[in-house]
Motif scaffolding. Structure first.
Motif, PDB file in Angstrom:
ATOM      1  N   ILE A  51       0.837  -1.203   0.000  1.00 21.61           N
ATOM      2  CA  ILE A  51       0.000   0.000   0.000  1.00 21.61           C
ATOM      3  C   ILE A  51       0.869   1.250   0.000  1.00 21.61           C
ATOM      4  O   ILE A  51       0.608   2.214  -0.732  1.00 21.61           O
ATOM      5  CB  ILE A  51      -0.949   0.001   1.218  1.00 21.61           C
ATOM      6  CG1 ILE A  51      -1.978  -1.116   1.083  1.00 21.61           C
ATOM      7  CG2 ILE A  51      -1.649   1.353   1.358  1.00 21.61           C
ATOM      8  CD1 ILE A  51      -2.856  -1.282   2.296  1.00 21.61           C
ATOM      9  N   THR A  66       0.898   3.934  -3.014  1.00 19.48           N
ATOM     10  CA  THR A  66       0.517   5.311  -2.683  1.00 19.48           C
ATOM     11  C   THR A  66       1.641   6.281  -3.007  1.00 19.48           C
ATOM     12  O   THR A  66       1.399   7.414  -3.448  1.00 19.48           O
ATOM     13  CB  THR A  66       0.143   5.421  -1.197  1.00 19.48           C
ATOM     14  OG1 THR A  66      -0.858   4.446  -0.878  1.00 19.48           O
ATOM     15  CG2 THR A  66      -0.388   6.812  -0.864  1.00 19.48           C
ATOM     16  N   LEU A 125      -4.997   7.075  -6.246  1.00 21.63           N
ATOM     17  CA  LEU A 125      -4.013   6.322  -5.464  1.00 21.63           C
ATOM     18  C   LEU A 125      -3.797   6.962  -4.093  1.00 21.63           C
ATOM     19  O   LEU A 125      -3.663   6.263  -3.082  1.00 21.63           O
ATOM     20  CB  LEU A 125      -2.688   6.258  -6.224  1.00 21.63           C
ATOM     21  CG  LEU A 125      -2.666   5.474  -7.534  1.00 21.63           C
ATOM     22  CD1 LEU A 125      -1.294   5.581  -8.187  1.00 21.63           C
ATOM     23  CD2 LEU A 125      -3.033   4.018  -7.291  1.00 21.63           C
ATOM     24  N   TRP A 126      -3.736   8.292  -4.057  1.00 25.57           N
ATOM     25  CA  TRP A 126      -3.511   9.022  -2.804  1.00 25.57           C
ATOM     26  C   TRP A 126      -4.644   8.779  -1.813  1.00 25.57           C
ATOM     27  O   TRP A 126      -4.418   8.449  -0.648  1.00 25.57           O
ATOM     28  CB  TRP A 126      -3.364  10.503  -3.128  1.00 25.57           C
ATOM     29  CG  TRP A 126      -3.029  11.399  -1.977  1.00 25.57           C
ATOM     30  CD1 TRP A 126      -3.865  12.291  -1.354  1.00 25.57           C
ATOM     31  CD2 TRP A 126      -1.763  11.521  -1.308  1.00 25.57           C
ATOM     32  NE1 TRP A 126      -3.194  12.955  -0.359  1.00 25.57           N
ATOM     33  CE2 TRP A 126      -1.914  12.505  -0.312  1.00 25.57           C
ATOM     34  CE3 TRP A 126      -0.526  10.894  -1.470  1.00 25.57           C
ATOM     35  CZ2 TRP A 126      -0.863  12.877   0.540  1.00 25.57           C
ATOM     36  CZ3 TRP A 126       0.522  11.266  -0.635  1.00 25.57           C
ATOM     37  CH2 TRP A 126       0.348  12.237   0.354  1.00 25.57           C
ATOM     38  N   ARG A 156      -6.829   6.372  -1.913  1.00 30.03           N
ATOM     39  CA  ARG A 156      -6.863   4.949  -1.572  1.00 30.03           C
ATOM     40  C   ARG A 156      -5.886   4.664  -0.432  1.00 30.03           C
ATOM     41  O   ARG A 156      -6.202   3.927   0.504  1.00 30.03           O
ATOM     42  CB  ARG A 156      -6.517   4.102  -2.791  1.00 30.03           C
ATOM     43  CG  ARG A 156      -6.452   2.602  -2.515  1.00 30.03           C
ATOM     44  CD  ARG A 156      -6.062   1.831  -3.776  1.00 30.03           C
ATOM     45  NE  ARG A 156      -5.964   0.397  -3.524  1.00 30.03           N
ATOM     46  CZ  ARG A 156      -4.862  -0.209  -3.096  1.00 30.03           C
ATOM     47  NH1 ARG A 156      -3.756   0.494  -2.871  1.00 30.03           N
ATOM     48  NH2 ARG A 156      -4.846  -1.521  -2.892  1.00 30.03           N
ATOM     49  N   GLY A 157      -4.692   5.249  -0.532  1.00 30.51           N
ATOM     50  CA  GLY A 157      -3.727   5.073   0.544  1.00 30.51           C
ATOM     51  C   GLY A 157      -4.216   5.653   1.853  1.00 30.51           C
ATOM     52  O   GLY A 157      -3.980   5.079   2.918  1.00 30.51           O
ATOM     53  N   LEU A 199       0.961   8.931   5.659  1.00 29.09           N
ATOM     54  CA  LEU A 199       0.668   9.336   4.292  1.00 29.09           C
ATOM     55  C   LEU A 199       1.343  10.662   3.960  1.00 29.09           C
ATOM     56  O   LEU A 199       1.938  10.824   2.888  1.00 29.09           O
ATOM     57  CB  LEU A 199      -0.837   9.458   4.116  1.00 29.09           C
ATOM     58  CG  LEU A 199      -1.298   9.838   2.706  1.00 29.09           C
ATOM     59  CD1 LEU A 199      -1.472   8.586   1.862  1.00 29.09           C
ATOM     60  CD2 LEU A 199      -2.605  10.614   2.750  1.00 29.09           C
TER      61      LEU A 199
END
Length: 306
Positions: free
Chosen positions: A8, A12, A225-226, A228-229, A238
Motif C-alpha cells: 500500500i 501510494t 491512489l492518494w 486509496r492510501g 501518508l
C-alpha cells in the motif's frame, strides 16, 4: 500484514512521485505564466471524468463535505501554492511546504486522537532539513506573503488529509475522488479568470500532451491512489510520502534537463528518504505512539452513511 502495508505504501508513493514531474511538464510543454489554468485543466476535467465513469453524485451531507474536502485538498491548496511559487524562490517554497507532515501529525492528535510521538517529530524535522539541503539556495530572499501562503498551503493540505480520514465516504473511491477534484477545480475557475484572464485560444500539440498528462496521470490516477492510501494508512504516514515530490523533481531536473546535482543535494535526498522510511516503520511490538509527546482526548474517527 507487513507485506500488505508495504504494498500500500509503495503504490501510494507513486502519487507524490508523479507530482514531482509536474515542474518538468509545466516548463517544457505548457504555455508560460498560466499556473492556475494548468491547475483547473488538471483537476476539473479529471473530476468530471471520474464522476461520469462511476455515475455517482454526492448524497446528503456529502455535497458540502465534498466541497470542503475539495477546497482543502485541491482548490485552496493549489491557489496558495500558486501564490507561494510566484513570491518565493522554489527552494524556500518547498522547504516551508515540507512542514506538512508535522502539521498533519498535530492535527491528527487533535482531531483523530492519534498519539504524537517523538519519533514522528524527529522524522518531520529531518524531512524539512533534507528538503532544505535538496532545494534551498544561498541568498534566497524571504517574502512575508509568500511564506504565509506556503505555510497556508501546507496547513490546508494537512487539514484535508485529516478530515478525509475522519469523514469516510461510503461511495466508491473513484466517485469520492471525482467529487473532490470537481469541487476544487470549480473553485479555481473564478480565481483563474480574475488573475490570468481568459484562456489562450491556440494550443500546440505539446500543450495538449502536457495538459492530458497532468489531467489523466497527474490528477485522475494519482489522486485516486492518494485517497486509496489514505483509507488504509495513518494520515501522518501518508503525509510523509509527499516529501517524495521535491526528491523526484530534483532527480528529473538532473536527468532530463541536465541540471547540476551537488553532493549536498544528494545528502538531502538521502535524509528525506531516511525520514520517510522511519515514518513508515514501527518498532517491533510497539503500538502507534508508544512514546507520546501529546495525546488528544478527541473522539475516534466518525463514519457516517448517507
Amino acid at each position: 500484514m507487513l507485506r500488505h502495508r508495504l504494498a500500500i505504501v509503495l503504490v501510494t508513493a507513486l502519487a507524490p512521485a508523479v507530482w514531482g514531474t509536474t515542474y518538468l511538464v509545466t516548463t517544457e510543454l505548457l504555455p508560460p505564466h498560466r499556473p492556475l489554468l494548468a491547475a483547473v485543466i488538471r483537476c476539473l476535467p479529471a473530476g468530471l471524468l471520474l464522476i461520469a465513469l462511476t455515475r455517482r453524485l454526492p448524497k446528503g451531507s456529502w455535497w458540502w463535505r465534498s466541497l470542503v474536502l475539495g477546497a482543502l485538498n485541491i482548490g485552496a491548496f493549489q491557489a496558495l501554492l500558486f501564490i507561494a511559487a510566484y513570491r518565493l524562490p522554489g527552494g524556500i517554497a518547498a522547504t516551508v511546504g515540507a512542514v506538512q507532515p508535522l502539521l498533519t501529525a498535530g492535527l491528527s492528535a487533535a482531531v483523530l486522537g492519534d498519539r504524537l510521538t517523538l519519533r514522528t517529530v524527529l522524522s518531520g524535522i529531518a524531512g524539512v532539513a533534507g528538503v532544505s539541503l535538496l532545494v534551498l539556495r544561498a541568498g534566497a530572499e524571504l517574502d512575508a506573503l509568500g511564506v504565509t501562503a506556503a505555510l497556508g498551503g501546507a496547513a490546508v493540505m494537512a487539514a484535508g488529509v485529516v478530515l478525509s480520514k475522519r469523514w469516510v465516504s461510503p461511495a466508491p473511491l473513484l466517485a469520492t475522488t471525482g467529487w473532490q477534484l470537481t469541487a476544487g477545480g470549480l473553485l479555481l475557475v473564478p480565481l483563474t479568470l480574475l488573475t490570468e484572464g481568459t484562456p489562450p485560444t491556440h494550443y500546440t500539440a505539446g500543450n495538449v500532451l502536457g495538459y492530458a498528462y497532468l489531467c489523466l496521470i497527474g490528477a485522475a490516477l494519482t489522486y485516486a491512489l492518494w485517497f486509496r492510501g489514505l483509507r488504509s494508512l495513518p494520515p501522518t504516514s501518508l503525509s510523509f510520502l509527499s516529501l517524495l515530490s521535491p526528491v523526484v523533481a530534483t532527480l528529473v531536473g538532473w536527468l532530463a534537463l541536465g541540471q547540476n546535482l551537488s553532493p549536498l543535494q544528494a545528502l538531502g535526498a538521502l535524509v528525506v528518504l531516511g525520514s520517510l522510511v522511519v515514518a513508515q516503520t514501527r518498532r517491533p511490538g510497539a503500538t502507534a505512539g508508544s512514546t507520546p509527546v501529546a495525546r488528544s482526548a478527541a473522539a475516534p474517527p466518525v463514519r457516517e452513511n448517507v
